[in-house]
Scaffold this active site. Structure first.
Site, PDB file in Angstrom:
ATOM      1  N   PRO A   1     -70.411  -8.449 -11.320  1.00 45.62           N
ATOM      2  CA  PRO A   1     -70.328  -9.675  -9.775  1.00 45.62           C
ATOM      3  C   PRO A   1     -70.052 -10.368 -10.685  1.00 45.62           C
ATOM      4  O   PRO A   1     -70.511 -10.665 -12.696  1.00 45.62           O
ATOM      5  CB  PRO A   1     -71.612 -10.218  -8.816  1.00 45.62           C
ATOM      6  CG  PRO A   1     -73.029  -9.559  -9.965  1.00 45.62           C
ATOM      7  CD  PRO A   1     -72.863  -8.301 -10.451  1.00 45.62           C
ATOM      8  N   MET A   2     -68.678 -11.284 -11.212  1.00 44.90           N
ATOM      9  CA  MET A   2     -68.310 -12.481 -11.950  1.00 44.90           C
ATOM     10  C   MET A   2     -67.556 -13.134 -11.426  1.00 44.90           C
ATOM     11  O   MET A   2     -66.497 -13.226 -11.141  1.00 44.90           O
ATOM     12  CB  MET A   2     -66.973 -11.503 -12.845  1.00 44.90           C
ATOM     13  CG  MET A   2     -68.799 -10.323 -13.936  1.00 44.90           C
ATOM     14  SD  MET A   2     -67.042  -9.781 -15.284  1.00 44.90           S
ATOM     15  CE  MET A   2     -66.334  -8.558 -14.978  1.00 44.90           C
ATOM     16  N   ALA A   3     -68.616 -13.984 -11.266  1.00 47.86           N
ATOM     17  CA  ALA A   3     -67.844 -15.650 -11.161  1.00 47.86           C
ATOM     18  C   ALA A   3     -66.312 -15.751 -11.884  1.00 47.86           C
ATOM     19  O   ALA A   3     -66.419 -15.926 -12.857  1.00 47.86           O
ATOM     20  CB  ALA A   3     -68.924 -16.907 -10.969  1.00 47.86           C
TER      21      ALA A   3
ATOM     22  N   GLN B   1     -73.505 -12.460  -3.378  1.00 47.88           N
ATOM     23  CA  GLN B   1     -74.230 -12.596  -4.176  1.00 47.88           C
ATOM     24  C   GLN B   1     -74.776 -13.979  -4.084  1.00 47.88           C
ATOM     25  O   GLN B   1     -73.131 -14.176  -3.685  1.00 47.88           O
ATOM     26  CB  GLN B   1     -73.845 -12.283  -5.662  1.00 47.88           C
ATOM     27  CG  GLN B   1     -75.529 -12.988  -6.457  1.00 47.88           C
ATOM     28  CD  GLN B   1     -74.972 -12.511  -7.424  1.00 47.88           C
ATOM     29  OE1 GLN B   1     -74.102 -13.212  -8.707  1.00 47.88           O
ATOM     30  NE2 GLN B   1     -75.776 -12.286  -8.703  1.00 47.88           N
TER      31      GLN B   1
ATOM     32  N   CYS C   1     -78.078 -15.644 -13.641  1.00 43.37           N
ATOM     33  CA  CYS C   1     -77.269 -16.779 -13.730  1.00 43.37           C
ATOM     34  C   CYS C   1     -77.916 -17.512 -15.324  1.00 43.37           C
ATOM     35  O   CYS C   1     -78.551 -18.637 -14.823  1.00 43.37           O
ATOM     36  CB  CYS C   1     -76.473 -17.772 -13.319  1.00 43.37           C
ATOM     37  SG  CYS C   1     -75.585 -18.930 -13.584  1.00 43.37           S
TER      38      CYS C   1
ATOM     39  N   LYS D   1     -80.452  -9.943  -8.675  1.00 40.31           N
ATOM     40  CA  LYS D   1     -80.839  -9.512 -10.241  1.00 40.31           C
ATOM     41  C   LYS D   1     -80.460 -10.113 -11.195  1.00 40.31           C
ATOM     42  O   LYS D   1     -80.913 -11.778 -11.180  1.00 40.31           O
ATOM     43  CB  LYS D   1     -78.471  -9.278 -10.685  1.00 40.31           C
ATOM     44  CG  LYS D   1     -77.786  -9.364 -11.583  1.00 40.31           C
ATOM     45  CD  LYS D   1     -76.464  -8.879 -11.220  1.00 40.31           C
ATOM     46  CE  LYS D   1     -75.828  -8.506 -12.314  1.00 40.31           C
ATOM     47  NZ  LYS D   1     -75.321  -9.966 -13.532  1.00 40.31           N
TER      48      LYS D   1
ATOM     49  N   ASP E   1     -73.144  -4.156 -21.748  1.00 40.98           N
ATOM     50  CA  ASP E   1     -72.065  -3.633 -23.117  1.00 40.98           C
ATOM     51  C   ASP E   1     -71.866  -2.267 -22.746  1.00 40.98           C
ATOM     52  O   ASP E   1     -71.733  -1.643 -23.396  1.00 40.98           O
ATOM     53  CB  ASP E   1     -72.985  -3.518 -24.541  1.00 40.98           C
ATOM     54  CG  ASP E   1     -73.161  -4.971 -25.018  1.00 40.98           C
ATOM     55  OD1 ASP E   1     -72.659  -6.330 -24.190  1.00 40.98           O
ATOM     56  OD2 ASP E   1     -74.441  -4.895 -25.135  1.00 40.98           O
TER      57      ASP E   1
HETATM   58  C1  FMN Z   1     -67.513 -14.483 -16.511  1.00 39.84           C
HETATM   59  C2  FMN Z   1     -68.520 -14.092 -15.936  1.00 39.84           C
HETATM   60  C3  FMN Z   1     -69.305 -14.297 -14.973  1.00 39.84           C
HETATM   61  C4  FMN Z   1     -70.122 -13.563 -14.563  1.00 39.84           C
HETATM   62  N1  FMN Z   1     -70.596 -14.575 -13.244  1.00 39.84           N
HETATM   63  C5  FMN Z   1     -71.890 -13.675 -12.497  1.00 39.84           C
HETATM   64  C6  FMN Z   1     -71.846 -14.377 -11.390  1.00 39.84           C
HETATM   65  O1  FMN Z   1     -71.641 -14.460 -10.389  1.00 39.84           O
HETATM   66  N2  FMN Z   1     -73.034 -13.107 -10.728  1.00 39.84           N
HETATM   67  C7  FMN Z   1     -73.997 -12.544 -11.537  1.00 39.84           C
HETATM   68  O2  FMN Z   1     -75.564 -12.028 -11.377  1.00 39.84           O
HETATM   69  N3  FMN Z   1     -74.007 -12.417 -12.927  1.00 39.84           N
HETATM   70  C8  FMN Z   1     -72.470 -13.002 -13.394  1.00 39.84           C
HETATM   71  N4  FMN Z   1     -72.039 -12.864 -14.752  1.00 39.84           N
HETATM   72  C9  FMN Z   1     -73.122 -11.671 -15.675  1.00 39.84           C
HETATM   73  C10 FMN Z   1     -72.332  -9.792 -15.336  1.00 39.84           C
HETATM   74  O3  FMN Z   1     -72.380  -9.549 -14.042  1.00 39.84           O
HETATM   75  C11 FMN Z   1     -73.029  -8.637 -16.055  1.00 39.84           C
HETATM   76  O4  FMN Z   1     -74.494  -9.043 -15.517  1.00 39.84           O
HETATM   77  C12 FMN Z   1     -72.986  -9.194 -17.836  1.00 39.84           C
HETATM   78  O5  FMN Z   1     -71.724 -10.233 -17.924  1.00 39.84           O
HETATM   79  C13 FMN Z   1     -73.791  -8.728 -18.391  1.00 39.84           C
HETATM   80  O6  FMN Z   1     -72.378  -7.753 -18.119  1.00 39.84           O
HETATM   81  P1  FMN Z   1     -71.395  -7.195 -19.233  1.00 39.84           P
HETATM   82  O7  FMN Z   1     -71.190  -6.333 -20.425  1.00 39.84           O
HETATM   83  O8  FMN Z   1     -70.880  -5.524 -18.839  1.00 39.84           O
HETATM   84  O9  FMN Z   1     -70.115  -8.039 -19.227  1.00 39.84           O
HETATM   85  C14 FMN Z   1     -71.201 -12.954 -14.827  1.00 39.84           C
HETATM   86  C15 FMN Z   1     -70.044 -12.611 -16.305  1.00 39.84           C
HETATM   87  C16 FMN Z   1     -69.736 -13.342 -16.552  1.00 39.84           C
HETATM   88  C17 FMN Z   1     -68.422 -12.709 -18.805  1.00 39.84           C
END
Ligand code: FMN
Length: 333
Positions: free
Chosen positions: A20-22, A74, A104, A144, A207
């Site tokens: 999930p990525m807001a 979520q 978050c 999460k 990562d």
């Molecule tokens: C721009 C952005 C928005 C995110 N929004 C959420 C979110 O809404 N809910 C959530 O549980 N995690 C959110 N995350 C965290 C990601 O889901 C993820 O756990 C975190 O980026 C680590 O994984 P990665 O290294 O693959 O990016 C967000 C991360 C980024 C970069």
């Protein structure tokens, strides 16, 4: 044959899920990632209180189209009674699962006691999960989380166990602390410890950017599913590469032409799903366009130009110019 895991009664291939990525992983983004093989998707986080008090953005955030499934919605919040009411609302959108955000780090969210602030109050977090589980009925509930609040409180294993006891059907762990935000590296030993602590499926986040890092996530943590966030920026192909590996199929990375075609497809999707006029919807498309151009000769200049795009025709012209430049340099992919 690709292995699978089960969350409640949904079956998910053990490849890689979209995180999930807001502000990033909206419907267009989820559709692109699913098309290229993301194992499942999750909505952008939705405020429980927000949707209980006003339904202005509920449909936009919670509507699920078939190709996005399996998909979770979520929720974030810290008051069990609001969470319960919010579940009643989101159930109308038929999510495959409901995910609770306990990771978050942003002040606006933790200031209300939600997101990773819940990792400082395990009893309240358990009550939140229990209330969501009760209201969700047959729909599985996932949580999460992060490793903990800070380096001196890495509590993810006991926290995950408490969430399992409260009825969670799976946990996802982004193995950084809240204090780290997105800096440093994810500590996979924490995910491995969570895996030892619970019986429910564990989703590993942090990562993973390509097949090798995905295999590292599986190898070092024993998690049931890897999750990809930032590594999918301008790169839905990462899911295809991973899915092909587990299916025992060959994978050929996209050429520059193919990447630009997919970028334009993604922009068309953003424009078609947006209620805004082209010029304003293009604002949403700009960062995605820039990400698709990452990592090539002259990328920095082109990325700058992406942030000035106002029409689809301009994006097409920029993609052509970008492709010609790469071709003239002999770049193959
Ligand atoms: C721009 C952005 C928005 C995110 N929004 C959420 C979110 O809404 N809910 C959530 O549980 N995690 C959110 N995350 C965290 C990601 O889901 C993820 O756990 C975190 O980026 C680590 O994984 P990665 O290294 O693959 O990016 C967000 C991360 C980024 C970069």
């Amino acid at each position: 044959m690709t292995d699978t895991l089960r969350i409640g009664n949904i079956t998910i291939p053990k490849t890689a899920a979209l995180a999930p990525m807001a502000g990033v992983a909206d419907r267009a983004y989820r559709l692109m990632c699913r098309k290229y093989g993301a194992a499942m998707t999750v909505s952008e986080m939705v405020s429980a209180k927000g949707i209980v008090y006003s339904d202005r953005k509920t449909a936009e955030l919670c509507t699920i189209t078939e190709p996005e499934r399996p998909m979770g919605i979520q929720l974030f919040g810290s008051e069990p009674e609001f969470m319960e009411k919010a579940v009643d609302i989101v159930l109308e959108y038929c999510p495959d699962f409901i995910d609770i955000n306990m990771g978050c780090p942003v002040p606006k969210v933790v200031g209300t006691g939600a997101g990773s602030a819940l990792m400082k109050d395990i009893d309240l977090a358990s009550a939140v999960t229990a209330s969501v589980v009760k209201a969700a009925g047959d729909v599985p509930v996932t949580v999460k989380m992060r490793s903990g609040w800070s380096a001196d409180s890495i509590i993810a294993p006991e926290f995950a166990k408490a969430m399992e006891d409260a009825g969670a059907a799976a946990v996802a762990v982004h193995s950084r602390t809240r204090d780290q935000f997105y800096s440093g590296y994810a500590d996979y030993s924490v995910i491995a410890a969570v895996k030892q602590a619970v019986k429910i499926p564990v989703i590993g986040s942090g990562d993973v950017t390509d097949l090798n890092s995905c295999l590292k996530m599986y190898g070092e943590t024993g998690c049931d599913l890897a999750m990809i966030g930032r590594g999918s920026y301008g790169n839905p192909f990462v899911f295809q590469e991973i899915a092909a590996h587990f299916a025992g199929e060959d994978y050929t990375p996209p050429t520059v032409e193919e990447k630009m075609e997919v970028m334009l497809e993604h922009i068309r999707l953003i424009l078609s799903l947006s209620a805004k006029p082209e010029e304003f919807a293009m604002h949403e498309a700009r960062k995605h366009a820039a990400w698709y151009m990452n990592g090539y000769y002259g990328s920095a200049k082109f990325r700058g130009r992406c942030y000035q795009l106002e029409t689809y025709a301009q994006a097409q012209a920029l993609a052509e110019e970008f492709t010609s430049l790469q071709r003239s340099r002999g770049t193959l992919c």
